[in-house]
Design an enzyme around this catalytic site. Sequence first.
Site, PDB file in Angstrom:
ATOM      1  N   LYS A   1       0.840  -1.202   0.000  1.00 13.76           N
ATOM      2  CA  LYS A   1       0.000   0.000   0.000  1.00 13.76           C
ATOM      3  C   LYS A   1       0.876   1.253   0.000  1.00 13.76           C
ATOM      4  CE  LYS A   1      -3.596   2.369   2.575  1.00 13.76           C
ATOM      5  NZ  LYS A   1      -4.561   2.350   3.672  1.00 13.76           N
TER       6      LYS A   1
ATOM      7  N   GLU B   1      10.610  -4.664   4.469  1.00 13.32           N
ATOM      8  CA  GLU B   1      10.724  -6.056   4.042  1.00 13.32           C
ATOM      9  C   GLU B   1      10.391  -6.195   2.547  1.00 13.32           C
ATOM     10  OE1 GLU B   1       9.070  -4.838   6.583  1.00 13.32           O
ATOM     11  OE2 GLU B   1       9.068  -6.177   8.318  1.00 13.32           O
TER      12      GLU B   1
ATOM     13  N   GLY C   1      -4.930  -2.048   4.814  1.00 12.32           N
ATOM     14  CA  GLY C   1      -4.104  -3.175   4.366  1.00 12.32           C
ATOM     15  C   GLY C   1      -4.765  -4.521   4.621  1.00 12.32           C
ATOM     16  N   ARG C   2      -5.271  -4.719   5.835  1.00 12.31           N
ATOM     17  CA  ARG C   2      -5.840  -6.033   6.182  1.00 12.31           C
ATOM     18  C   ARG C   2      -7.244  -6.229   5.621  1.00 12.31           C
ATOM     19  NH1 ARG C   2      -4.724  -2.727  10.273  1.00 12.31           N
ATOM     20  NH2 ARG C   2      -6.384  -1.942  11.609  1.00 12.31           N
TER      21      ARG C   2
ATOM     22  N   GLU D   1      -4.705  -6.893  14.795  1.00  8.26           N
ATOM     23  CA  GLU D   1      -4.217  -5.578  14.366  1.00  8.26           C
ATOM     24  C   GLU D   1      -5.374  -4.567  14.406  1.00  8.26           C
ATOM     25  OE1 GLU D   1      -0.698  -4.797  11.501  1.00  8.26           O
ATOM     26  OE2 GLU D   1      -2.447  -4.511  10.242  1.00  8.26           O
TER      27      GLU D   1
ATOM     28  N   HIS E   1      -4.483 -33.042  17.523  1.00  8.47           N
ATOM     29  CA  HIS E   1      -3.353 -33.861  17.948  1.00  8.47           C
ATOM     30  C   HIS E   1      -2.227 -32.995  18.488  1.00  8.47           C
ATOM     31  CE1 HIS E   1      -5.236 -37.433  16.236  1.00  8.47           C
ATOM     32  NE2 HIS E   1      -5.693 -36.594  15.325  1.00  8.47           N
TER      33      HIS E   1
ATOM     34  N   LYS F   1       9.296  -0.609  14.095  1.00 13.57           N
ATOM     35  CA  LYS F   1       9.912  -0.276  12.798  1.00 13.57           C
ATOM     36  C   LYS F   1      10.979   0.790  12.992  1.00 13.57           C
ATOM     37  CE  LYS F   1       5.671  -0.990  10.069  1.00 13.57           C
ATOM     38  NZ  LYS F   1       4.654  -0.353   9.245  1.00 13.57           N
TER      39      LYS F   1
HETATM   40  O1  F6P Z   1       3.236  -3.152   9.749  1.00 13.12           O
HETATM   41  C1  F6P Z   1       1.887  -3.385   9.597  1.00 13.12           C
HETATM   42  C2  F6P Z   1       1.406  -2.996   8.248  1.00 13.12           C
HETATM   43  O2  F6P Z   1       1.323  -1.623   8.164  1.00 13.12           O
HETATM   44  C3  F6P Z   1       0.061  -3.658   7.956  1.00 13.12           C
HETATM   45  O3  F6P Z   1      -1.006  -2.950   8.439  1.00 13.12           O
HETATM   46  C4  F6P Z   1       0.113  -3.752   6.465  1.00 13.12           C
HETATM   47  O4  F6P Z   1      -0.822  -4.666   5.995  1.00 13.12           O
HETATM   48  C5  F6P Z   1       1.540  -4.186   6.264  1.00 13.12           C
HETATM   49  O5  F6P Z   1       2.268  -3.469   7.224  1.00 13.12           O
HETATM   50  C6  F6P Z   1       2.102  -3.964   4.890  1.00 13.12           C
HETATM   51  O6  F6P Z   1       2.073  -2.625   4.520  1.00 13.12           O
HETATM   52  P1  F6P Z   1       2.264  -2.188   3.012  1.00 13.12           P
HETATM   53  O7  F6P Z   1       1.147  -2.787   2.241  1.00 13.12           O
HETATM   54  O8  F6P Z   1       2.220  -0.694   3.024  1.00 13.12           O
HETATM   55  O9  F6P Z   1       3.589  -2.716   2.545  1.00 13.12           O
END
Ligand code: F6P
Length: 532
Positions: free
Chosen positions: A200, A206, A258-259, A344, A375, A501
């Site tokens: 987003k 990452e 995002g979620r 979240e 199990h 972060k």
């Molecule tokens: O760190 C949490 C978060 O902001 C989530 O809410 C989001 O889904 C994820 O990181 C990834 O964010 P982006 O889509 O901006 O890479």
Amino acid sequence: MTDLWTAFDTAAARDANTVIVDQFTLDPDRMARMSVEAAGLCLDLSKQSWSRAGFEACIALARAADVEGRRSALFGGEAVNATEGRAVLHPALRAGADADFRALGEPVSDEVRAVRQAMADYAGAVRAGRETGATGRPFKAIVHIGIGGSDLGPRLVWDALRPLDPAIDLRFVANIDPRDMAEALTGLDPETTLVVVVSKTFATQETLANAEVARAWLAARLPLAGREVHFIGVTAAPDRAVAFGCGRTFAFADWVGGRYSLWSAVSLSCAIALGPEAFDGLLAGARAMDDHFVSAPLERNAPVLLALAQIWNVDGLGRSARTVAPYAHALRRLPSFLQQLEMESNGKRVRRDGSPVTRPTCPVVFGEPGTNGQHAFFQQIHQGPEVVPAEFVIVAKTCGDASQSPLWSNALAQGQALMLGKRTDEARAELIAGGADVAEADLLAPHKTFPGNRPSSAIAMDRLTPETLGALLALYEHKTFVEGVIWDINSFDQWGVELGKVLARAILGDVAAGGPTPTLDPSTAMLMARLM
Ligand code: F6P
């Protein structure tokens, strides 16, 4: 609001020792009252530990918390996410052809339809081989890079709906651990691989690190001319994606959390690998659940009832965890998806006005597919001293046309065992009937006793299709929203993930500078020195 919780607390105190199984006799309408059919799903909440009066106190709580008014605010595109000044309009992403949603008063539905059409066109072209790579070969694999909401939804959708032998090999990379990318790229040919970078913000550490690795991997084998067609960005910040080198971008708006974003271009990889019709089916199923959520009365409203069962357990009965067990291998990612969606969204310590909450909010959500979980940790669910409510998601036909009754029978048996338990005298009698002497039976009976009276919910469906999957995920989204309304928190921000972060950047700086700064706490400094 205080009065409202007072009535709820009184009802919960009265129901603290409710014997679930007795409630079926005390209230002959219990099954009809506490089970609902919605959008192809059957929800059964009759094995929750509420009496009829407790159930009605929960409905009263939802009504007094103005769930209906807040629902109108959400669907009306108001700034429901107040700390970020944003509307929250994921229902607009799956709305019908004539929808006219507005975010903060601005029309959005035309743009949604345009992106949906562009996705369908592009997915169709890739699938038909009309869209090719830099050397003219059709795409055979997709590497989807993203994390959190840019990963969990599409990954779940793919696992849930993928054919056994897919024509397009879709792989996901989320972890910044280079091992994740190395595993994903192994065996793939850059000439026939499409890399879809989903973020987003297009600023997530990452995802950008992984995208750089993928970009270098493509560059090592492909000619410069046309290489960019292998690199697609899906983002609310298209300028950043273009600057990064994406040859094409698919956008979504900042009012998509995002979620809550799997209904947008975030699922482009799935639309390609499953086909645009499957993606349309997913949207249609979610839309059916949206229609139910906005129109059904609170006492017959599946997301509202599922939310109330959780609130009853957490706030009324002090149960701070919930386990989710999907009885379908294809839904094995559901617990991870729900962890982000619920924890979240609702793992918050202040109310919308910034004052501290005085009641618990989101419980710990965890789970494993059935029967695997039986199990592993189900021992604790049956006999541990803490009560952990369970939620069974049951699919009748998981593989082919025949009903997989050995699988779903286990789900039914678990719900029954949790509710009925086994008394010590029953366990003792069984031991004696099996040949044990009295001393042995007395010794073993407590170990074989099940306290029972443990609550569970069930969500059942005939098959896992794009439509039922869409309905299921929308059910959970709206459930999460209703909980947030009743807890009076903002379910749509996530400030709690920010501090880590920032500190990760500082630690990376220390590592680059050769070691811990003197002001670093001793524990972190020791670990840094040990790992460098
Ligand atoms: O760190 C949490 C978060 O902001 C989530 O809410 C989001 O889904 C994820 O990181 C990834 O964010 P982006 O889509 O901006 O890479």
